[in-house]
Motif scaffolding. Structure first.
Motif, PDB file in Angstrom:
ATOM      1  N   GLU A   3       0.832  -1.196   0.000  1.00 45.44           N
ATOM      2  CA  GLU A   3       0.000   0.000   0.000  1.00 45.44           C
ATOM      3  C   GLU A   3       0.872   1.254   0.000  1.00 45.44           C
ATOM      4  N   LEU A   4       0.599   2.137  -0.936  1.00 43.89           N
ATOM      5  CA  LEU A   4       1.264   3.437  -0.995  1.00 43.89           C
ATOM      6  C   LEU A   4       0.267   4.516  -0.608  1.00 43.89           C
ATOM      7  N   LYS A   5       0.656   5.360   0.339  1.00 38.73           N
ATOM      8  CA  LYS A   5      -0.225   6.427   0.801  1.00 38.73           C
ATOM      9  C   LYS A   5       0.415   7.786   0.542  1.00 38.73           C
ATOM     10  N   ASN A   6      -0.101   8.498  -0.446  1.00 37.26           N
ATOM     11  CA  ASN A   6       0.355   9.858  -0.747  1.00 37.26           C
ATOM     12  C   ASN A   6       1.873   9.946  -0.890  1.00 37.26           C
ATOM     13  N   VAL A   7       2.434   8.993  -1.628  1.00 32.40           N
ATOM     14  CA  VAL A   7       3.892   8.932  -1.791  1.00 32.40           C
ATOM     15  C   VAL A   7       4.372   9.973  -2.801  1.00 32.40           C
ATOM     16  N   SER A  27      -1.129   7.271  -4.448  1.00 33.66           N
ATOM     17  CA  SER A  27      -1.775   6.363  -3.501  1.00 33.66           C
ATOM     18  C   SER A  27      -2.364   5.185  -4.273  1.00 33.66           C
ATOM     19  N   LEU A  28      -2.042   3.970  -3.855  1.00 33.39           N
ATOM     20  CA  LEU A  28      -2.617   2.788  -4.477  1.00 33.39           C
ATOM     21  C   LEU A  28      -2.406   1.576  -3.595  1.00 33.39           C
ATOM     22  N   THR A  29      -3.176   0.539  -3.851  1.00 28.92           N
ATOM     23  CA  THR A  29      -3.048  -0.729  -3.141  1.00 28.92           C
ATOM     24  C   THR A  29      -2.846  -1.838  -4.161  1.00 28.92           C
ATOM     25  N   ILE A  30      -1.825  -2.660  -3.922  1.00 26.31           N
ATOM     26  CA  ILE A  30      -1.545  -3.794  -4.800  1.00 26.31           C
ATOM     27  C   ILE A  30      -1.677  -5.065  -3.976  1.00 26.31           C
ATOM     28  N   ALA A  49       9.154   2.114  -8.863  1.00 27.29           N
ATOM     29  CA  ALA A  49       9.609   0.762  -8.541  1.00 27.29           C
ATOM     30  C   ALA A  49      10.750   0.797  -7.526  1.00 27.29           C
ATOM     31  N   LYS A  50      11.669   1.751  -7.688  1.00 25.32           N
ATOM     32  CA  LYS A  50      12.797   1.849  -6.771  1.00 25.32           C
ATOM     33  C   LYS A  50      12.382   2.372  -5.405  1.00 25.32           C
ATOM     34  N   LEU A  51      11.324   3.154  -5.355  1.00 26.28           N
ATOM     35  CA  LEU A  51      10.772   3.585  -4.068  1.00 26.28           C
ATOM     36  C   LEU A  51      10.179   2.389  -3.334  1.00 26.28           C
ATOM     37  N   ILE A  52       9.498   1.518  -4.073  1.00 27.40           N
ATOM     38  CA  ILE A  52       8.904   0.331  -3.462  1.00 27.40           C
ATOM     39  C   ILE A  52       9.992  -0.615  -2.975  1.00 27.40           C
ATOM     40  N   GLY A  60       7.928  12.087   0.856  1.00 29.13           N
ATOM     41  CA  GLY A  60       6.628  12.305   1.470  1.00 29.13           C
ATOM     42  C   GLY A  60       5.784  11.064   1.363  1.00 29.13           C
ATOM     43  N   GLY A  61       4.865  10.865   2.320  1.00 22.85           N
ATOM     44  CA  GLY A  61       3.959   9.735   2.273  1.00 22.85           C
ATOM     45  C   GLY A  61       4.492   8.494   2.972  1.00 22.85           C
ATOM     46  N   GLN A  62       3.750   7.398   2.832  1.00 24.14           N
ATOM     47  CA  GLN A  62       4.078   6.135   3.488  1.00 24.14           C
ATOM     48  C   GLN A  62       4.006   4.970   2.514  1.00 24.14           C
TER      49      GLN A  62
END
Length: 254
Positions: A3-7, A27-30, A49-52, A60-62
């Motif tokens: 889950e990405l929140k406001n990244v 923001s998205l959910t995989i 991809a590199k952030l993940i 910023g974000g989570q």
């Protein structure tokens, strides 16, 4: 689940010294399944991809993985949590053999037959490759498949491939499609592939379209792909990639 929140991700612009936003409030959910990420060049796909994977840290974000906040985890820490990242250009390891790498990927204990089995899954003759050194004698297509064999051996909940078709010939690309279809059929967990290629997008469960660092579309392949192919969206139109001689979504912004 990822889950990405406001990244967001900002870098210093080399030209004017100002801060440039590469990823903008994503923001998205995989969940479990196969997600393909596409969009125009420079749209932020590889950066996301590199952030993940933990190569970059969001400004910023989570980022949450299986409900745990991994935003500030390093790539090593994320790897231990079960995230595998396959680079666009595979790394060569002088002095290590193919069997060495697959054994390390599997956790340090792997029989000769099991190592050969992973090579066979990616279309390589085990007897010819198992003892070969990872050096310049291997082609780009061979390295790609060896890296995919390593990813299969790791059996992690999340595997990310960054443009696996980059720099390989058409024959190798066609074989990679079959490999990804097999991985998809056997997958337990999530696979993310960054790609322009229609044939890769066609075997995904969901497609995420990223342009200008923002999500343009995200949903089931059946809903997103037709718009890409018709050029009715605000990002990629279908064009021809002469290096592969097959259709690719190259991203011409309207």
């Amino acid at each position: 689940m990822l889950e990405l929140k406001n990244v967001s991700y900002l870098v210093d612009d080399e030209d004017d010294g100002n801060r440039k936003e590469i990823i903008k409030n994503v923001s998205l959910t995989i969940e479990d399944g196969f997600v393909a990420i596409t969009g125009p060049n420079g749209g932020g796909k590889s950066t996301l991809a590199k952030l993940i994977a933990g190569i970059y840290t969001p400004t910023g974000g989570q980022i949450l993985f299986n409900n745990e906040d991994i935003t500030n985890f390093s790539i090593t820490e994320r790897s231990k949590k079960g995230i595998t990242f396959a680079f666009q250009q595979p790394v060569r390891f002088k002095g290590l053999t193919v069997k060495d790498l697959i054994t390390i990927a599997a956790g340090g204990t792997l029989s000769f037959n099991d190592a050969c089995g992973y090579l066979s899954e990616v279309g390589l003759c085990a007897k010819e490759y198992i003892d070969r050194e990872i050096n310049a004698s291997l082609s780009g297509g061979e390295l790609k498949r060896i890296e995919i064999a390593m990813a299969i051996a790791r059996k992690t909940p999340l595997t990310i491939f960054d443009e696996p078709e980059a720099g390989i010939d058409l024959w190798s690309f066609q074989n990679l499609i079959h490999v990804f279809e097999n991985i998809h059929d056997k997958a337990g967990g999530s696979i993310i592939i960054i790609s322009h290629q229609e044939r890769i997008l066609n075997i995904a469960d969901k497609i995420l379209v990223l342009a200008g660092g923002e999500i343009q579309a995200y949903g089931p392949k059946e809903e997103v792909l037709p718009g890409l192919l018709k050029g009715t969206m605000t990002n990629p139109a279908l064009e021809q990639d002469e290096s592969l001689e097959c259709p690719t979504l190259l991203g011409k912004m309207k």
